[in-house]
Write an enzyme that holds these catalytic residues in place. Structure first.
Site, PDB file in Angstrom:
ATOM      1  N   LYS A 222       0.825  -1.215   0.000  1.00  0.00           N
ATOM      2  CA  LYS A 222       0.000   0.000   0.000  1.00  0.00           C
ATOM      3  C   LYS A 222       0.855   1.259   0.000  1.00  0.00           C
ATOM      4  O   LYS A 222       2.047   1.232   0.309  1.00  0.00           O
ATOM      5  CB  LYS A 222      -0.999  -0.046   1.167  1.00  0.00           C
ATOM      6  CG  LYS A 222      -2.122  -1.027   0.865  1.00  0.00           C
ATOM      7  CD  LYS A 222      -3.215  -1.051   1.887  1.00  0.00           C
ATOM      8  CE  LYS A 222      -4.314  -2.040   1.430  1.00  0.00           C
ATOM      9  NZ  LYS A 222      -5.269  -2.332   2.484  1.00  0.00           N
ATOM     10  N   ARG A 257      -3.169 -10.080   5.212  1.00  0.00           N
ATOM     11  CA  ARG A 257      -3.683 -10.139   3.827  1.00  0.00           C
ATOM     12  C   ARG A 257      -2.567  -9.661   2.914  1.00  0.00           C
ATOM     13  O   ARG A 257      -2.171  -8.505   2.974  1.00  0.00           O
ATOM     14  CB  ARG A 257      -4.924  -9.256   3.712  1.00  0.00           C
ATOM     15  CG  ARG A 257      -5.622  -9.308   2.365  1.00  0.00           C
ATOM     16  CD  ARG A 257      -6.857  -8.410   2.362  1.00  0.00           C
ATOM     17  NE  ARG A 257      -7.525  -8.447   1.076  1.00  0.00           N
ATOM     18  CZ  ARG A 257      -7.161  -7.712   0.028  1.00  0.00           C
ATOM     19  NH1 ARG A 257      -6.151  -6.876   0.111  1.00  0.00           N
ATOM     20  NH2 ARG A 257      -7.821  -7.814  -1.111  1.00  0.00           N
TER      21      ARG A 257
HETATM   22  N1  HH2 Z   1      -7.403  -3.972   1.118  1.00  0.00           N
HETATM   23  C1  HH2 Z   1      -7.772  -4.009  -0.177  1.00  0.00           C
HETATM   24  C2  HH2 Z   1      -8.889  -4.744  -0.577  1.00  0.00           C
HETATM   25  N2  HH2 Z   1      -9.617  -5.437   0.321  1.00  0.00           N
HETATM   26  N3  HH2 Z   1      -9.977  -6.140   2.544  1.00  0.00           N
HETATM   27  C3  HH2 Z   1      -9.635  -6.121   3.837  1.00  0.00           C
HETATM   28  N4  HH2 Z   1     -10.347  -6.811   4.750  1.00  0.00           N
HETATM   29  N5  HH2 Z   1      -8.551  -5.407   4.287  1.00  0.00           N
HETATM   30  C4  HH2 Z   1      -7.769  -4.685   3.438  1.00  0.00           C
HETATM   31  O1  HH2 Z   1      -6.810  -4.028   3.913  1.00  0.00           O
HETATM   32  C5  HH2 Z   1      -8.117  -4.679   2.047  1.00  0.00           C
HETATM   33  C6  HH2 Z   1      -9.260  -5.426   1.634  1.00  0.00           C
HETATM   34  C7  HH2 Z   1      -6.961  -3.280  -1.190  1.00  0.00           C
HETATM   35  O2  HH2 Z   1      -5.947  -4.095  -1.726  1.00  0.00           O
HETATM   36  P1  HH2 Z   1      -6.047  -4.859  -3.133  1.00  0.00           P
HETATM   37  O3  HH2 Z   1      -7.156  -5.850  -3.095  1.00  0.00           O
HETATM   38  O4  HH2 Z   1      -4.733  -5.411  -3.519  1.00  0.00           O
HETATM   39  O5  HH2 Z   1      -6.334  -3.699  -4.174  1.00  0.00           O
HETATM   40  P2  HH2 Z   1      -7.614  -3.291  -4.992  1.00  0.00           P
HETATM   41  O6  HH2 Z   1      -8.659  -2.855  -4.021  1.00  0.00           O
HETATM   42  O7  HH2 Z   1      -7.124  -2.175  -5.877  1.00  0.00           O
HETATM   43  O8  HH2 Z   1      -8.065  -4.498  -5.770  1.00  0.00           O
END
Ligand code: HH2
Length: 295
Positions: A222, A257
């Protein structure tokens, strides 16, 4: 399924569970487009399990700052060919969605966790569905919504406010009938937070986890890492991700995660080995005058 349930029933008891991220999206902030078609998505899921993922978190909507919402039908179309193949691999599968129609589709396909970044606020039917299906739920804190959440987020006391929010949402989930032993909390790193808010929340892991519910921390790749270490593209933020996650693990996080499963599994094994050696070492201070510094 048994191995799946073992992991979830003993979250955090022994070591943090590693939740590998599978973004079936064209636009996720770090790996958008790489796993958008079913073949690479399924191959990546298999690889993450081989590398030591305990849980796979499959999502069809990017929630990066400024992202647009994806309607339920479109999320289901994206997940359609991927989820049944992934749940058949035997790992616990979580679906990253705020919509009950998508969650229902995923639970029907064998998912066991609903990861709801809105903590049940987006879709009033979601918590009741989780309750009816006896599923696990992740309740995450977010200030505002993805489109605008990074526009000058402000808190008087970020830890107290996030803690109160998570407790209130856990109470709401319990009222909806969710088994309190199946509720996971998440401070929502990067969701309506400045660098100092994110750091304060990771530092407050013992307090946030102190209510007895497992705490998930997701700092993987992030942008807070580039605020700390200078301009870096997301895949180059692995060292920062590891440092933040290992500290969270030491402080009591029950799930991490992550995008980089193999690296986290290795780092956690090393951390655990040293902790074991510390626990086994005689704790009495060495007698004064004894020679030190050898070896
Ligand atoms: N972060 C993201 C998405 N979902 N869910 C939880 N519970 N906690 C988190 O910190 C979290 C989440 C963002 O990361 P990512 O899925 O890699 O990115 P994007 O939302 O652009 O798909």
């Amino acid at each position: 399924m048994d191995a799946t349930l073992n992991i979830l029933d003993s979250l955090g008891a022994d070591r943090p569970a590693v939740m590998g991220i599978l973004n079936v999206t064209p636009d996720s902030f770090s790996d958008g487009g790489r796993f958008f078609s079913p073949k690479p998505a399924i191959a990546h899921a298999r690889e993450m399990i081989r590398q030591g993922a305990d849980i796979l978190d499959v999502g069809a909507e990017s929630t990066r700052p400024g992202s647009r919402r994806i309607p339920a039908e479109e999320q289901i179309a994206r997940l359609g060919a991927v989820l049944p193949a992934v749940t058949a691999m035997g790992a616990a599968v979580s679906v990253d969605t705020t919509l009950s129609a998508v969650a229902e589709f995923a639970l029907d396909a064998g998912a066991v966790i609903v990861n709801d970044i809105s903590a049940g606020r987006d879709d009033p039917k979601l918590l009741r569905l989780v309750a009816q299906r006896g599923a696990w739920v992740v309740l995450m804190h977010m200030l505002g919504e993805p489109a605008t959440m990074q526009h000058a987020p402000h808190y008087n006391d970020v830890v107290a406010e996030v803690q109160d929010f998570l407790q209130a949402r856990a109470a709401e989930a319990t009222r909806a009938g969710v088994d309190p032993r199946r509720i996971i909390l998440d401070p929502g790193i990067g969701f309506g937070k400045r660098l100092e808010h994110n750091l304060a929340l990771i530092a407050a892991t013992p307090r946030l986890a102190g209510h007895g519910l497992p705490l998930l921390v997701g700092a993987s790749r992030k942008s807070l890492i580039q605020r700390l270490a200078g301009e870096t593209p997301p895949p180059a933020r692995l060292p920062g991700s590891l440092a933040l996650h290992l500290r969270a693990a030491e402080l009591g996080a029950a799930l991490l995660r992550v995008h980089d499963v193999a690296e986290h599994a290795q780092a956690l094994a090393a951390l655990r080995a040293v902790a074991g050696a510390e626990a086994a070492a005689p704790d009495a201070p060495q007698p004064a005058g004894e020679e030190r510094g050898r070896g």
